[in-house]
Design an enzyme around this catalytic site. Structure first.
Site, PDB file in Angstrom:
ATOM      1  N   ARG A  57      93.409  82.518  12.726  1.00 33.43           N
ATOM      2  CA  ARG A  57      93.639  81.387  13.154  1.00 33.43           C
ATOM      3  C   ARG A  57      93.134  81.108  14.559  1.00 33.43           C
ATOM      4  O   ARG A  57      92.035  80.567  14.814  1.00 33.43           O
ATOM      5  CB  ARG A  57      95.103  80.959  12.894  1.00 33.43           C
ATOM      6  CG  ARG A  57      95.306  79.413  13.006  1.00 33.43           C
ATOM      7  CD  ARG A  57      95.244  78.640  14.111  1.00 33.43           C
ATOM      8  NE  ARG A  57      96.447  79.259  14.858  1.00 33.43           N
ATOM      9  CZ  ARG A  57      96.650  78.726  16.199  1.00 33.43           C
ATOM     10  NH1 ARG A  57      95.554  78.241  16.812  1.00 33.43           N
ATOM     11  NH2 ARG A  57      97.530  79.538  17.064  1.00 33.43           N
ATOM     12  N   ASP A  58      93.921  81.554  15.468  1.00 37.63           N
ATOM     13  CA  ASP A  58      93.636  81.278  16.947  1.00 37.63           C
ATOM     14  C   ASP A  58      92.278  82.002  17.373  1.00 37.63           C
ATOM     15  O   ASP A  58      91.325  81.279  18.080  1.00 37.63           O
ATOM     16  CB  ASP A  58      94.679  81.780  17.743  1.00 37.63           C
ATOM     17  CG  ASP A  58      94.493  81.659  19.261  1.00 37.63           C
ATOM     18  OD1 ASP A  58      93.682  80.734  19.566  1.00 37.63           O
ATOM     19  OD2 ASP A  58      95.255  82.067  19.928  1.00 37.63           O
ATOM     20  N   CYS A 105      90.459  79.231  24.098  1.00 39.56           N
ATOM     21  CA  CYS A 105      91.329  77.844  24.289  1.00 39.56           C
ATOM     22  C   CYS A 105      90.266  76.945  24.316  1.00 39.56           C
ATOM     23  O   CYS A 105      89.664  76.632  25.167  1.00 39.56           O
ATOM     24  CB  CYS A 105      92.419  78.081  25.111  1.00 39.56           C
ATOM     25  SG  CYS A 105      93.229  76.263  25.026  1.00 39.56           S
ATOM     26  N   HIS A 119     102.530  85.420  24.111  1.00 39.46           N
ATOM     27  CA  HIS A 119     101.183  85.286  23.686  1.00 39.46           C
ATOM     28  C   HIS A 119     100.231  85.306  24.912  1.00 39.46           C
ATOM     29  O   HIS A 119     100.127  84.362  25.420  1.00 39.46           O
ATOM     30  CB  HIS A 119     100.944  83.914  23.085  1.00 39.46           C
ATOM     31  CG  HIS A 119      99.798  83.496  22.273  1.00 39.46           C
ATOM     32  ND1 HIS A 119      99.609  83.396  20.994  1.00 39.46           N
ATOM     33  CD2 HIS A 119      98.373  83.164  22.727  1.00 39.46           C
ATOM     34  CE1 HIS A 119      98.279  83.090  20.428  1.00 39.46           C
ATOM     35  NE2 HIS A 119      97.427  82.920  21.804  1.00 39.46           N
ATOM     36  N   HIS A 142      96.589  85.946  27.161  1.00 42.70           N
ATOM     37  CA  HIS A 142      95.043  85.807  27.096  1.00 42.70           C
ATOM     38  C   HIS A 142      94.816  86.747  28.243  1.00 42.70           C
ATOM     39  O   HIS A 142      95.483  86.762  29.504  1.00 42.70           O
ATOM     40  CB  HIS A 142      94.636  84.500  27.212  1.00 42.70           C
ATOM     41  CG  HIS A 142      94.591  83.769  26.117  1.00 42.70           C
ATOM     42  ND1 HIS A 142      93.854  82.663  25.723  1.00 42.70           N
ATOM     43  CD2 HIS A 142      95.682  83.715  24.946  1.00 42.70           C
ATOM     44  CE1 HIS A 142      93.731  82.359  24.637  1.00 42.70           C
ATOM     45  NE2 HIS A 142      95.036  82.774  23.997  1.00 42.70           N
ATOM     46  N   ASN A 159      91.875  86.077  23.534  1.00 46.08           N
ATOM     47  CA  ASN A 159      93.301  86.707  23.310  1.00 46.08           C
ATOM     48  C   ASN A 159      93.633  88.312  23.843  1.00 46.08           C
ATOM     49  O   ASN A 159      92.287  88.925  23.608  1.00 46.08           O
ATOM     50  CB  ASN A 159      93.716  86.589  21.907  1.00 46.08           C
ATOM     51  CG  ASN A 159      93.910  85.000  21.538  1.00 46.08           C
ATOM     52  OD1 ASN A 159      94.907  84.407  21.948  1.00 46.08           O
ATOM     53  ND2 ASN A 159      93.142  84.487  20.610  1.00 46.08           N
TER      54      ASN A 159
HETATM   55 MG    MG Z   1      95.456  82.494  22.025  1.00 45.56          MG
END
Ligand code: MG
Length: 307
Positions: free
Chosen positions: A24-25, A250, A217, A219, A259
């Site tokens: 997803r991300d 992002c 979460h 990065h 990430n």
């Molecule tokens: Mg992310």
């Protein structure tokens, strides 16, 4: 495959959950749009590698995120019961309807810790985002779903700069009070450093939030993701978001690189003797396979060294 020497440290958990966000991300923020079959194979390879929580896709309006426009088709192609958690991101009520129809058992909502990002990402004010979330979470809980909340810009905002810890804690607690069972603190642009991570997590714990409700979460924009993860681990956090190969960035923060790479995290945790259930060799093979599909080299250190 080469593995790190195991040296345990006192006070760390025996086992942690890696919450895989690559499908997803990760893919949402890659410019290449992959066929649904490749995405389904990605998910099934992650399952085979031992990941226990995999965020599969997003029920965002297809025209907004063309990379994930095939959400329904993908959900049909994956086995939602293959691992304990297979959530999807849901931006609004329409997204929840689609998720319920697709038969998912867990959703994630995406909140903002700052006014500017709420405006840019949700077209809402910091306060008004709750008017949007409230019915979605209530309906999801009513249907027996589990709800995770992301809190983006928890460690800095590209437009506002520093974000006060009290503000992050206050917005995060409001998300938990809606009934979300997990709050993922997002360093959306990757500017956080370990002292700041300790301050934000400390802020939540000091306000009565249980550490088991928190996820992180990170990065790796400034190379701090693993240090930040280790800081969170030492404070008792046991759920870590990561993306195979460090996929994704992002779209709202142009400086943001990927990430935290799942395999880099697994290497560190393995060295500490902490179980994740993940087979590193299988994960690295998956990352290399996916990088090939995207026509790029893997970004993670571990995949670069071990491939
Ligand atoms: Mg992310």
């Amino acid at each position: 495959m080469r593995m790190p020497q195991v040296v345990r440290q006192p006070g760390l958990p025996q086992r942690v959950t890696i919450y895989e966000v690559g499908p997803r991300d990760g893919l949402q923020n890659e410019s290449t749009i992959l066929p649904v079959g490749v995405k389904a194979e990605f998910v099934s390879r992650l399952v085979d590698a031992g990941l226990q929580a995999i965020e599969v896709t997003s029920f965002v309006r297809p025209s907004w995120v063309p990379q994930l426009a095939d959400a329904e088709e993908l959900i049909k192609a994956v086995d939602l019961g293959a691992v304990p958690r297979m959530p999807v991101l849901v931006p609004n009520r329409r997204g929840l309807e689609r998720a319920l129809e697709a038969g998912v058992r867990e959703i994630a909502i995406f909140g903002s810790a700052t006014e500017t990002f709420a405006k840019r990402n949700l077209n809402s004010s910091l306060d008004d985002q709750f008017d949007m979330f409230e019915p979605v979470v209530a309906e999801a809980l009513g249907a027996g779903l589990r709800v995770r909340a992301y809190l983006s810009m928890s460690f800095g905002d590209p437009w506002e700069g520093d974000v006060p810890v009290e503000q992050v804690v206050s917005v995060g607690r409001r998300l938990l009070r809606l009934g979300c069972s997990e709050l993922s603190l997002g360093d959306t642009i990757g500017v956080g450093t370990p002292g700041q991570v300790a301050a934000v997590i400390g802020g939540f714990l000091g306000s009565g939030v249980d550490v088991g409700e928190l996820a992180v979460h990170f990065h790796d924009t400034f190379g701090q993701a693993l240090s930040n993860a280790l800081t969170a681990l030492r404070l008792g956090v046991t759920t870590f978001d990561a993306s195979a190969g460090g996929l994704g960035g992002c779209p709202y923060a142009e400086s943001a690189t990927g990430n935290l790479a799942t395999e880099d995290l697994v290497w560190q945790l393995s060295g500490l003797g902490i179980e994740t259930g993940v087979d590193l060799e299988s994960l690295v093979a998956t990352t290399i396979w996916m990088s090939d599909k995207l026509g790029k080299r893997p970004e993670s250190r571990v995949a670069t060294v071990l491939s």
